[in-house]
Write a protein that holds these residues in place. Structure first.
Motif, PDB file in Angstrom:
ATOM      1  N   ALA A   1       1.280   3.694   3.018  1.00 24.85           N
ATOM      2  CA  ALA A   1       0.162   4.020   3.978  1.00 24.85           C
ATOM      3  C   ALA A   1       1.521   4.309   5.342  1.00 24.85           C
ATOM      4  N   TYR A   2       2.406   3.065   4.766  1.00 17.12           N
ATOM      5  CA  TYR A   2       3.275   3.824   6.035  1.00 17.12           C
ATOM      6  C   TYR A   2       4.951   4.313   6.498  1.00 17.12           C
ATOM      7  N   ALA A   3       5.296   4.578   5.176  1.00 10.79           N
ATOM      8  CA  ALA A   3       5.636   5.353   4.821  1.00 10.79           C
ATOM      9  C   ALA A   3       5.181   7.359   4.500  1.00 10.79           C
ATOM     10  N   PHE A   4       3.951   6.856   4.277  1.00  8.82           N
ATOM     11  CA  PHE A   4       3.282   8.168   4.071  1.00  8.82           C
ATOM     12  C   PHE A   4       2.607   8.944   5.871  1.00  8.82           C
ATOM     13  N   ALA A   5       2.416   7.603   6.468  1.00  7.80           N
ATOM     14  CA  ALA A   5       1.438   8.061   7.650  1.00  7.80           C
ATOM     15  C   ALA A   5       1.066   9.836   7.971  1.00  7.80           C
ATOM     16  N   ASP A   6       3.005  10.123   8.565  1.00  9.31           N
ATOM     17  CA  ASP A   6       2.952  11.758   9.446  1.00  9.31           C
ATOM     18  C   ASP A   6       3.130  12.324   8.109  1.00  9.31           C
ATOM     19  N   SER A   7       2.615  12.311   6.527  1.00 13.26           N
ATOM     20  CA  SER A   7       3.515  13.394   5.787  1.00 13.26           C
ATOM     21  C   SER A   7       1.471  14.281   5.119  1.00 13.26           C
ATOM     22  N   LYS A   8       2.530  15.416   4.967  1.00 19.44           N
ATOM     23  CA  LYS A   8       0.779  16.462   4.683  1.00 19.44           C
ATOM     24  C   LYS A   8       0.780  16.446   3.592  1.00 19.44           C
ATOM     25  N   GLU A   9       1.896  15.554   2.918  1.00 19.26           N
ATOM     26  CA  GLU A   9       1.319  15.944   0.838  1.00 19.26           C
ATOM     27  C   GLU A   9       1.242  14.458   0.663  1.00 19.26           C
TER      28      GLU A   9
ATOM     29  N   SER B   1       7.233  -9.717   6.855  1.00 20.93           N
ATOM     30  CA  SER B   1       8.307 -10.546   6.300  1.00 20.93           C
ATOM     31  C   SER B   1       9.996 -10.188   7.052  1.00 20.93           C
ATOM     32  N   SER B   2      10.268 -10.799   6.510  1.00 19.45           N
ATOM     33  CA  SER B   2      11.667 -11.626   6.585  1.00 19.45           C
ATOM     34  C   SER B   2      11.963 -11.005   7.345  1.00 19.45           C
ATOM     35  N   GLU B   3      11.765  -9.801   6.228  1.00 24.01           N
ATOM     36  CA  GLU B   3      13.136  -8.476   6.937  1.00 24.01           C
ATOM     37  C   GLU B   3      12.240  -7.456   7.642  1.00 24.01           C
ATOM     38  N   GLU B   4      10.808  -7.397   8.028  1.00 24.79           N
ATOM     39  CA  GLU B   4      10.209  -5.977   8.869  1.00 24.79           C
ATOM     40  C   GLU B   4       9.501  -6.468   9.212  1.00 24.79           C
ATOM     41  N   LYS B   5       9.066  -5.523  10.179  1.00 19.99           N
ATOM     42  CA  LYS B   5       7.041  -5.470  10.930  1.00 19.99           C
ATOM     43  C   LYS B   5       7.094  -4.417  10.739  1.00 19.99           C
ATOM     44  N   PHE B   6       5.774  -4.779  10.403  1.00 24.03           N
ATOM     45  CA  PHE B   6       5.071  -2.966  10.678  1.00 24.03           C
ATOM     46  C   PHE B   6       3.626  -2.956  10.802  1.00 24.03           C
ATOM     47  N   VAL B   7       3.157  -1.573  11.170  1.00 20.69           N
ATOM     48  CA  VAL B   7       1.213  -1.370  11.198  1.00 20.69           C
ATOM     49  C   VAL B   7       1.392  -0.305  10.598  1.00 20.69           C
ATOM     50  N   ALA B   8       0.452  -0.505   9.526  1.00 15.40           N
ATOM     51  CA  ALA B   8       0.422   0.767   8.234  1.00 15.40           C
ATOM     52  C   ALA B   8      -0.965   1.133   8.650  1.00 15.40           C
ATOM     53  N   TYR B   9      -1.391   2.266   8.501  1.00 17.25           N
ATOM     54  CA  TYR B   9      -2.991   3.634   8.834  1.00 17.25           C
ATOM     55  C   TYR B   9      -2.918   4.061   7.740  1.00 17.25           C
ATOM     56  N   PRO B  10      -4.250   3.919   7.000  1.00 16.16           N
ATOM     57  CA  PRO B  10      -4.060   4.219   6.001  1.00 16.16           C
ATOM     58  C   PRO B  10      -4.946   5.985   6.051  1.00 16.16           C
ATOM     59  N   THR B  11      -4.554   6.479   5.458  1.00 12.93           N
ATOM     60  CA  THR B  11      -6.053   8.019   5.870  1.00 12.93           C
ATOM     61  C   THR B  11      -6.827   7.326   5.978  1.00 12.93           C
ATOM     62  N   GLU B  12      -7.688   6.705   5.217  1.00 17.28           N
ATOM     63  CA  GLU B  12      -8.957   5.840   5.514  1.00 17.28           C
ATOM     64  C   GLU B  12      -8.749   4.039   4.730  1.00 17.28           C
ATOM     65  N   ALA B  13      -9.506   3.805   5.190  1.00 18.27           N
ATOM     66  CA  ALA B  13     -10.163   2.405   4.350  1.00 18.27           C
ATOM     67  C   ALA B  13     -11.184   2.321   4.132  1.00 18.27           C
ATOM     68  N   VAL B  14     -11.587   2.279   2.740  1.00 16.67           N
ATOM     69  CA  VAL B  14     -13.554   1.917   2.842  1.00 16.67           C
ATOM     70  C   VAL B  14     -13.506   0.802   1.818  1.00 16.67           C
ATOM     71  N   GLN B  15     -15.495   0.624   1.417  1.00 17.36           N
ATOM     72  CA  GLN B  15     -15.443  -0.856   0.712  1.00 17.36           C
ATOM     73  C   GLN B  15     -15.490   0.454  -0.596  1.00 17.36           C
ATOM     74  N   ASP B  16     -16.146   1.530  -0.587  1.00 17.38           N
ATOM     75  CA  ASP B  16     -17.092   2.669  -1.820  1.00 17.38           C
ATOM     76  C   ASP B  16     -16.107   3.347  -2.072  1.00 17.38           C
ATOM     77  N   PRO B  17     -15.301   3.262  -3.210  1.00 20.22           N
ATOM     78  CA  PRO B  17     -14.394   4.085  -3.105  1.00 20.22           C
ATOM     79  C   PRO B  17     -15.014   6.127  -4.288  1.00 20.22           C
ATOM     80  N   SER B  18     -16.245   5.835  -3.821  1.00 20.79           N
ATOM     81  CA  SER B  18     -16.833   7.147  -4.250  1.00 20.79           C
ATOM     82  C   SER B  18     -16.505   8.210  -2.936  1.00 20.79           C
ATOM     83  N   GLU B  19     -16.134   7.368  -1.691  1.00 21.09           N
ATOM     84  CA  GLU B  19     -16.162   8.294  -0.568  1.00 21.09           C
ATOM     85  C   GLU B  19     -14.937   9.317  -0.178  1.00 21.09           C
TER      86      GLU B  19
END
Length: 313
Positions: A20-28, A52-70
Motif C-alpha cells: 500500500a505504501y509503495a503504490f499509494a500514488d499509483s494509477k495502475e 522496524s529497525s530499518e524504517e517507519k512509514f504509514v500506509a494508506y490503502p485504497t480502502e480498508a474493509v471488513q466485508d470483501p464483497s465491497e
C-alpha cells in the motif's frame, strides 16, 4: 493491478503495508485491506503504521474493509490469516475471485495451498511461505524485527502451474520488487514450505510444552534432545509424503536455533500464555495425524499434542 490482503496481522500487515505504501500514488495498482475490529477502525481512521529497525512509514490503502464483497474482483490476493481461520477466510474471498486471480497463502502450516484449492471455485492458488518476525503492536500498528523479511513462492511438485502464464508470474515478481519486498519464485514451493515448517512446528511445540524461551530450551540437554527429535519426526513425515528436503536440514535447523536471541519466544507459546487460539492442530496435531496415516511414528509430537490439546482453544 487490484490487490487484496486478508489477514492484517504481523505477516499481512507488514507485506500489505509495504504494498500500500509503495503504490499509494499509483494509477495502475490498488491495494485493499480486509480486517476487523479495532485494528480495522484504526487503519480506516489513520492508516497503517509499520515500524522496524530499518524504517517507519504509514500506509494508506485504497480502502480498508471488513466485508470483501465491497471491493469487487481483484487480480491478486495475499492470504495471511491464521491456519484455524482458513476455511472462513476462503469463503470470504470468493467474491474477489475471477478465473485469473492469483492467490498466495502465507500461512504457518503445510497443507494450506491444497486446502484452498479444494475450497475456492475460481482463482489460481500458488504456494508459499515467509520468513518474518512481526506482530500487531497496537491497533493500526505493526512492528517488525529480526532480519530481512522475505517471501518464497511458486508451484507444488505434481501440481505445476499450467494455467498461470509467465506474464502473470513476472507481474507478481515485479510487484514485490517495486514494493521493496524480498521475494523469490521457486519451481517446488513445497520444499520451502516444509523447510520452514520443520522449524516452527517443532520449536513452537517444544517452547509451548515447556513454557520456556528458546534459549532455555536450547541450553537444557534433555529439552534440546526432545526438540531435535521433533524435528527428525517432521523430516520423516515429509520424506514419507515424498517431499525432497535437504538431508542435512535437521542439523542446519538446529544450528539456526542457536543463533536466536535466548529470550526469544514463539508465537504459539505466546498464544498459550495469553489464553488465545493456537495453531496446535496445524503443528503437532497435523504431524501426529499424518504420521499415523503414513505409518510414521511420531512419539515426541504425540507427547506435545496430548499435553497441550486440553489447553488449546
Amino acid at each position: 493491478m487490484r490487490i487484496a490482503v486478508i489477514g492484517m496481522g504481523g505477516v499481512g500487515g507488514f507485506f500489505g503495508g509495504k504494498l500500500a505504501y509503495a503504490f499509494a500514488d499509483s494509477k495502475e495498482n490498488d491495494v485493499f485491506f480486509i480486517a476487523r475490529g479495532d485494528h480495522l477502525k484504526a487503519m480506516q481512521e489513520q492508516g497503517l503504521t509499520v515500524k522496524s529497525s530499518e524504517e517507519k512509514f504509514v500506509a494508506y490503502p485504497t480502502e480498508a474493509v471488513q466485508d470483501p464483497s465491497e471491493i469487487g474482483m481483484v487480480d491478486f490476493v495475499l492470504f495471511c490469516v491464521k491456519t484455524y481461520d482458513l476455511e472462513t477466510a476462503a469463503q470470504q474471498i470468493v467474491p474477489l475471485l475471477k478465473r485469473e486471480t492469483l492467490v498466495l497463502p502465507l500461512l504457518n502450516g503445510v497443507d494450506h495451498a491444497e486446502r484452498l484449492r479444494a475450497l475456492l471455485p475460481q482463482g489460481k492458488v500458488l504456494n508459499g511461505c515467509c520468513y518474518i518476525f512481526s506482530k500487531i503492536e497496537s491497533p493500526g500498528v505493526i512492528s517488525q524485527g529480526g532480519g530481512v523479511p522475505r517471501i518464497v513462492f511458486g508451484a507444488d511438485k505434481g501440481v505445476g502451474l499450467p494455467e498461470i502464464s509467465q506474464d502473470q508470474l513476472d507481474l507478481l515478481a515485479n510487484l514485490f520488487r517495486e514494493a521493496d519486498i524480498s521475494a523469490k519464485f521457486v519451481a517446488d514451493a513445497e520444499v520451502a514450505v516444509w523447510s520452514k515448517y520443520l522449524l516452527i512446528c517443532s520449536l513452537g511445540g517444544i517452547t509451548s510444552f515447556f513454557q520456556k524461551p528458546v534459549g532455555a530450551v536450547a541450553s537444557n540437554p534433555e529439552q534440546r534432545a526432545m526438540l531435535l527429535t521433533t524435528m527428525e519426526e517432521v523430516y520423516a513425515v515429509a520424506k514419507a509424503k515424498g517431499v525432497q528436503l535437504d538431508e542435512a536440514i535437521v542439523k542446519k535447523t538446529m544450528a539456526s536455533v542457536d543463533t536466536f536471541a535466548p529470550e526469544s519466544t514463539t508465537s504459539m507459546q505466546r498464544d498459550f500464555e495469553k489464553g488465545s487460539r493456537t495453531e496446535l492442530e496445524a503443528f503437532s496435531g497435523y504431524i501426529v495425524r499424518t504420521g499415523r496415516g503414513l505409518g510414521v511414528p511420531t512419539p515426541a509430537h504425540e507427547k506435545v499434542y496430548e499435553q497441550l490439546k486440553p489447553l488449546s482453544k
